[in-house]
Design an enzyme around this catalytic site. Sequence first.
Site, PDB file in Angstrom:
ATOM      1  CB  SER A  35      -1.184  -0.152   1.070  1.00 39.72           C
ATOM      2  OG  SER A  35      -1.497   1.329   1.489  1.00 39.72           O
ATOM      3  CG  HIS A  59      -4.129  -1.417  -1.607  1.00 42.63           C
ATOM      4  ND1 HIS A  59      -5.130  -2.085  -1.833  1.00 42.63           N
ATOM      5  CD2 HIS A  59      -4.578  -0.485  -0.461  1.00 42.63           C
ATOM      6  CE1 HIS A  59      -6.162  -1.564  -1.207  1.00 42.63           C
ATOM      7  NE2 HIS A  59      -5.541  -0.762  -0.055  1.00 42.63           N
ATOM      8  CG  ASP A  61      -5.039   2.560   1.049  1.00 41.61           C
ATOM      9  OD1 ASP A  61      -6.307   1.774   0.889  1.00 41.61           O
ATOM     10  OD2 ASP A  61      -4.010   2.225   1.425  1.00 41.61           O
ATOM     11  CG  MET A  63      -8.409   7.440   2.819  1.00 41.87           C
ATOM     12  SD  MET A  63      -7.508   7.362   4.370  1.00 41.87           S
ATOM     13  CE  MET A  63      -6.524   5.897   4.234  1.00 41.87           C
ATOM     14  CG  HIS A  92      -9.471   0.441  -0.110  1.00 42.01           C
ATOM     15  ND1 HIS A  92      -8.895   0.355   0.982  1.00 42.01           N
ATOM     16  CD2 HIS A  92     -10.727   0.528   0.150  1.00 42.01           C
ATOM     17  CE1 HIS A  92      -9.807   0.208   1.919  1.00 42.01           C
ATOM     18  NE2 HIS A  92     -10.902   0.352   1.463  1.00 42.01           N
ATOM     19  CG  MET A  94     -11.451   3.549   2.377  1.00 39.44           C
ATOM     20  SD  MET A  94      -9.719   3.828   3.537  1.00 39.44           S
ATOM     21  CE  MET A  94      -8.502   3.563   1.985  1.00 39.44           C
ATOM     22  CG  MET A 163     -11.887  -2.173   5.451  1.00 34.61           C
ATOM     23  SD  MET A 163     -10.207  -2.212   4.746  1.00 34.61           S
ATOM     24  CE  MET A 163      -9.357  -1.121   5.918  1.00 34.61           C
ATOM     25  CG  ASP A 201      -6.320  -2.398   3.401  1.00 37.90           C
ATOM     26  OD1 ASP A 201      -5.288  -2.277   4.108  1.00 37.90           O
ATOM     27  OD2 ASP A 201      -7.001  -1.821   2.689  1.00 37.90           O
ATOM     28  N   GLY A 202      -4.866  -3.931   6.693  1.00 30.11           N
ATOM     29  CA  GLY A 202      -5.077  -3.365   8.033  1.00 30.11           C
ATOM     30  C   GLY A 202      -4.132  -4.327   9.044  1.00 30.11           C
ATOM     31  N   GLY A 223       0.973  -1.771   4.221  1.00 31.25           N
ATOM     32  CA  GLY A 223       1.770  -0.534   4.267  1.00 31.25           C
ATOM     33  C   GLY A 223       2.703  -0.378   5.253  1.00 31.25           C
TER      34      GLY A 223
HETATM   35  C1  DX5 Z   1      -6.339   1.734   5.694  1.00 32.49           C
HETATM   36  C2  DX5 Z   1      -5.778   1.643   4.440  1.00 32.49           C
HETATM   37  C3  DX5 Z   1      -4.761   0.449   4.461  1.00 32.49           C
HETATM   38  C4  DX5 Z   1      -3.351   0.896   4.801  1.00 32.49           C
HETATM   39  C5  DX5 Z   1      -2.991  -0.327   5.589  1.00 32.49           C
HETATM   40  O1  DX5 Z   1      -7.667   2.536   5.924  1.00 32.49           O
HETATM   41  O2  DX5 Z   1      -7.062   0.715   3.542  1.00 32.49           O
HETATM   42  O3  DX5 Z   1      -4.582  -0.066   2.992  1.00 32.49           O
HETATM   43  O4  DX5 Z   1      -2.579   1.245   3.851  1.00 32.49           O
HETATM   44  O5  DX5 Z   1      -1.898   0.133   6.389  1.00 32.49           O
HETATM   45  P1  DX5 Z   1      -1.056  -0.881   7.312  1.00 32.49           P
HETATM   46  O6  DX5 Z   1      -0.590  -2.059   6.463  1.00 32.49           O
HETATM   47  O7  DX5 Z   1       0.295  -0.137   7.489  1.00 32.49           O
HETATM   48  O8  DX5 Z   1      -2.022  -1.204   8.514  1.00 32.49           O
HETATM   49 ZN    ZN Z   2      -6.650  -0.001   1.647  1.00 33.11          ZN
END
Ligand code: DX5
Ligand code: ZN
Length: 244
Positions: A35, A59, A61, A63, A92, A94, A163, A201-202, A223
Amino acid sequence: MGDDLRRDVGAPGAMPAPGRSRPPLPMTPPIAAPSILSADFSRLGEELAIVDPARDWAHCDVMDNHFVPNLTFGPLLVAAVRKLTTALVDVHLMIDEPARIVPAFREAGADLITVHLEACADLGATLAAVRATGARVGLALKPGTPFAAAERHLADLDLLLVMTVEPGFGGQAFMADMLDKVRAAAAWREAHGARYLIEVDGGITPETARTARVAGADVFVAGHSVYRQGDPRAALEGLREAIT
Ligand code: DX5
Ligand code: ZN
């Protein structure tokens, strides 16, 4: 997984530079998906160079400071990612009511676009809007959303994103109780002959990825455990080994 999931759905709007052809996009699990949320954006080309287009996804993200409290980037940056890697671009979203802006992400080069169940008043129409762009279609569930809420859409999905933290920020701790949702998703797929991949993810690390793999997950977004390590390339290799 049916043949139609393996098909290449065609080139996205932004093509690689002339002379730079894209390899077949990996759709066979297990797949690691670094990510870029945790990457150094001032060195995005180098950060994306660790992603192996034959094995991994990139990936992204997105937001909106509304559906989630954080604010990241839009189609402009996805277009840059598209230029910097031939890997599958996994977007992704959000963001609240994403249908209107989905075509812009596809034009930017998204290969797979995931929307949140909780963000869409008319989820069926939103998923259809993603499908209409030619992108693969993903549906994400926040930790508090039960698996059953997704059931009537599952047959049409390419990907179900479970998630394993509250969406919004990198670096949070993996919620082990989400493994039940992964198991339910794997059991439903088996029982109904569905073809969606299960993405987690997470809080994904080699250790948590291993437990999610056993529970039935196919795609592992990471990430912090990749990009916030001293040697991201070695960290990604460690993740790949953990899920194999
Ligand atoms: C969080 C994101 C993830 C994020 C995960 O809302 O959707 O993709 O990058 O990060 P890590 O792997 O650090 O939890
Ligand atoms: Zn994500």
